[in-house]
Enzyme design. Structure first.
Site, PDB file in Angstrom:
ATOM      1  N   LYS A  23       3.789   7.631  -5.585  1.00 34.68           N
ATOM      2  CA  LYS A  23       2.804   6.556  -5.425  1.00 34.68           C
ATOM      3  C   LYS A  23       1.389   6.984  -5.781  1.00 34.68           C
ATOM      4  O   LYS A  23       0.584   6.175  -6.233  1.00 34.68           O
ATOM      5  CB  LYS A  23       2.831   6.009  -3.996  1.00 34.68           C
ATOM      6  CG  LYS A  23       4.017   5.088  -3.735  1.00 34.68           C
ATOM      7  CD  LYS A  23       3.790   4.249  -2.494  1.00 34.68           C
ATOM      8  CE  LYS A  23       4.934   3.274  -2.290  1.00 34.68           C
ATOM      9  NZ  LYS A  23       6.168   3.962  -1.814  1.00 34.68           N
ATOM     10  N   GLU A  46      -2.589  -3.681   1.273  1.00 37.86           N
ATOM     11  CA  GLU A  46      -1.741  -3.803   2.441  1.00 37.86           C
ATOM     12  C   GLU A  46      -0.757  -2.638   2.420  1.00 37.86           C
ATOM     13  O   GLU A  46      -0.559  -1.993   1.393  1.00 37.86           O
ATOM     14  CB  GLU A  46      -0.958  -5.117   2.408  1.00 37.86           C
ATOM     15  CG  GLU A  46       0.260  -5.122   1.489  1.00 37.86           C
ATOM     16  CD  GLU A  46      -0.074  -5.050   0.013  1.00 37.86           C
ATOM     17  OE1 GLU A  46      -1.186  -5.481  -0.367  1.00 37.86           O
ATOM     18  OE2 GLU A  46       0.764  -4.546  -0.757  1.00 37.86           O
ATOM     19  N   SER A  49      11.858  10.444  -6.219  1.00 38.00           N
ATOM     20  CA  SER A  49      10.535   9.829  -6.079  1.00 38.00           C
ATOM     21  C   SER A  49       9.687  10.408  -4.948  1.00 38.00           C
ATOM     22  O   SER A  49       8.461  10.360  -5.016  1.00 38.00           O
ATOM     23  CB  SER A  49      10.679   8.320  -5.896  1.00 38.00           C
ATOM     24  OG  SER A  49      11.546   8.022  -4.823  1.00 38.00           O
TER      25      SER A  49
END
Ligand SMILES: *Cc1c(COP(=O)(O)O)cnc(C)c1O
Length: 409
Positions: A98, A120, A385
């Site tokens: 991310k 958010e 990931s």
């Protein structure tokens, strides 16, 4: 379709991948010029030599890129002759992919002269990555989070605060992710001049699905070159887990023009009944969610279904529009892995390779293990990931330490 010019053609100028994507028409009137401005600015800035070289330097010196590709020799041997390789995004700073798009979005905010970034977060992973980017760039950071999630995700809330972010509780309705999205959007409407909204995946109104893909492209680009250098050829197949679809689209796009089979792995949770899974590409239908048209898990009356997965990063009722398009083209296959298969993969990678994977990534690995057993030859490259530190307490409490989990040889 010829994919050699794909990146230049998709999305089109309105933000569409075929029939999917867009957003201008799904946005509140006041926000349309704002997203138009972000789109224009991004298309200019992302071509500038200064932006490109600054992003490169950040990736190398701050994030620790390139992350390695790793050959799972012991795990592969247990399964047969097909070889499993991992792209180690778990070794990216903060422990997951991310940060790749959060640093890109933060740098864009800086170039646009914005003072604050807002977003958010559900489980807190996106919030932590964005708070990290805000600290790096010296930007203010407001993270909206449902009151219920704040209580459940204490370690991530602490990390965000430690990094200097304001964690703002969403106190209406169910007090989880959906309400956090509403609250963050309202705040953005009120202060769009000073801030930029940073979306957590390859979803949302244009230009976000495109920008997030472009910022995640580095994953597949590195992995392709590294795999070629290690083995002298391309893998037969690649795989990644699909929540909103950011790590997967970054991994997949550099391989679109190659003779490589591509698998997006969705969470089957506890089963195929509505509410028991979050396999949007597998069970979803065409719909509009959060400002874009794609596949959505919804009832016949168009209300959004409840979703569930053991991996909180995957339980989203929509999916990035580019995924829906690439499946229609027949280029990407979407498959599923259940909670139990993911937990099995989680234990096996931990025990055979000394790598504790995130439960999200464990879904991709679970599929790769199935692929390896079925294919018996060749190789499959999996995007790992993220790392599993955030998941070990939950797994230990519900499944133990793997001592009596089934390890068939
Ligand atoms: C958030 C998250 C995902 C799912 O998000 P995508 O946008 O589908 O990539 C997958 N893995 C990890 C480790 C995550 O934190």
């Amino acid at each position: 379709m010829d994919y050699s010019t794909y990146l230049r053609k998709y999305p089109d100028l309105n933000g569409y991948f075929g029939p999917y994507g867009g957003g201008q028409e799904f946005l509140p009137e006041q926000l349309r010029p704002i997203f138009e401005e972000i789109d224009q600015a991004y298309r200019t800035i992302c071509q500038s030599a200064r932006f490109i070289s600054e992003l490169r330097r950040i990736r190398r010196e701050f994030q620790g890129r390139p992350t390695p590709v790793y050959h799972c020799e012991r795990l592969s041997q247990k399964l047969g002759a097909c070889q499993i390789y991992l792209k180690r995004e778990d070794l990216n700073h903060t422990g997951a992919h991310k940060l790749n798009h959060c640093m890109g979005e933060g740098l864009l905010a800086k170039y646009l002269g914005k003072k604050k970034i807002i977003a958010e977060t559900g489980a807190g992973q996106h919030g932590v990555a964005l708070a990290t980017a805000a600290a790096y760039f010296g930007l203010e950071c407001d993270i909206y989070m449902g009151e219920i999630d704040i209580a459940k995700q204490a370690p991530n809330v602490t990390r965000m605060k430690m990094l200097g972010a304001n964690v703002i509780p969403a106190t209406h309705g169910q007090r989880t992710l959906k309400e956090a999205v509403d609250a963050a959007f309202m705040a953005y409407l009120e202060d769009y001049k000073n801030c930029i909204y940073c979306i957590g995946s390859a979803v949302g109104p244009h230009p976000f699905p495109m920008m997030v893909r472009d910022f995640q492209y580095v994953v597949g680009e590195e992995a392709r070159a590294q795999f070629l250098e290690m083995t002298g050829h391309l893998p037969e197949a690649i795989a990644a887990c699909v929540g909103g679809g950011s790590n997967s689209i970054g991994m997949f796009t550099p391989f679109l023009n190659d003779p490589v089979d591509i698998y997006g792995v969705e969470p089957l949770g506890r089963g195929s009944k509505p509410g028991e899974h979050a396999a949007t590409m597998t069970y979803g239908t065409d719909g509009v969610l959060h400002g874009f048209r794609s596949k959505v898990l919804q009832k016949e009356d168009g209300s959004v279904d409840d979703v569930y997965s053991i991996a909180s990063g995957l339980d989203y009722p929509g999916v990035g529009p580019e995924h829906a398009f690439l499946r229609d083209q027949g280029r990407i296959n979407y498959v599923t892995a259940s909670d139990l298969e993911a937990v099995d993969a989680f234990f096996k990678l931990s025990r055979y390779e000394g790598i504790i994977p995130a439960l999200e990534s464990s879904h991709a690995l679970a599929y790769a293990m199935r692929y390896a057993k079925e294919h018996k030859v060749g190789s499959i490259l999996v995007n790992l990931s993220g790392r599993g530190d955030k998941d070990v307490d939950y797994v230990a409490e519900h499944y133990g330490y793997g001592d009596d989990f089934k390890f068939e040889d």
